[in-house]
Design a protein around this motif. Structure first.
Motif, short mmCIF file in Angstrom:
data_model
loop_
_atom_site.label_atom_id
_atom_site.label_comp_id
_atom_site.label_asym_id
_atom_site.label_seq_id
_atom_site.Cartn_x
_atom_site.Cartn_y
_atom_site.Cartn_z
N MET A 1 37.35 -17.18 13.81
CA MET A 1 37.60 -18.63 13.92
C MET A 1 37.55 -19.56 12.66
SD MET A 1 36.51 -21.22 17.36
CE MET A 1 36.26 -19.91 18.28
N HIS A 2 36.33 -19.32 12.02
CA HIS A 2 35.94 -19.77 10.74
C HIS A 2 37.10 -19.98 9.59
CE1 HIS A 2 33.94 -20.84 7.13
NE2 HIS A 2 34.14 -19.72 6.53
N VAL A 5 40.10 -22.19 11.05
CA VAL A 5 39.69 -23.57 10.75
C VAL A 5 39.88 -23.90 9.17
CG1 VAL A 5 37.77 -25.26 10.87
CG2 VAL A 5 38.29 -23.72 12.55
N TYR A 19 38.56 -27.11 25.07
CA TYR A 19 37.29 -27.46 24.76
C TYR A 19 36.82 -28.30 26.07
CZ TYR A 19 33.02 -28.90 22.03
OH TYR A 19 31.92 -29.28 21.84
N HIS A 31 34.30 -28.70 8.27
CA HIS A 31 33.88 -27.44 9.04
C HIS A 31 32.65 -26.96 8.18
CE1 HIS A 31 33.17 -23.73 10.83
NE2 HIS A 31 33.90 -23.13 9.99
N LEU A 41 32.91 -28.38 13.94
CA LEU A 41 34.00 -29.14 13.41
C LEU A 41 34.01 -30.34 13.64
CD1 LEU A 41 37.14 -29.00 12.23
CD2 LEU A 41 37.49 -28.20 14.67
N LEU A 63 32.02 -24.97 17.60
CA LEU A 63 32.94 -24.03 17.69
C LEU A 63 32.47 -22.87 18.61
CD1 LEU A 63 34.11 -23.63 14.10
CD2 LEU A 63 35.23 -24.86 15.85
#
Length: 97
Positions: A1-2, A5, A19, A31, A41, A63
């Protein structure tokens, strides 16, 4: 995911994810890691679900609670008014506009 983003921030692409009860469309701005060690984020929510009802608007997302993140084909031109590149909630920044 990092990586996704950071890619979205570098390419100025809106990301979509689930979310806290619904799907959201976010212009990602910064981020990094928060004071508790969690990945955060900060972005500008342009559409979708909001428990607070404050859309559009600035939001901070954990996250670890994000699900089904995807890069969209929709872009944005520049940082939104109110963007703070020295966000006091982040102790480490991975990527930012």
């Amino acid at each position: 995911m990092h990586a996704l983003v950071c890619q979205a921030i570098a390419r100025r692409k809106i990301i979509r994810f689930h979310y806290d009860g619904g799907m959201r469309d976010i212009e990602p701005h910064i981020h990094g890691v928060g004071k508790d060690g969690g990945e955060l984020l900060r972005g500008y929510q342009v559409s979708g679900f909001s428990r607070s009802g404050q859309v559009p608007g600035w939001k901070m997302f954990k996250l670890s609670e994000v699900r089904a993140m995807a890069l969209t084909d929709h872009g944005f031109d520049s940082a939104r008014t109110g963007y703070e590149p020295n966000d006091p909630l982040l102790t480490t920044v991975h990527c930012q506009l």
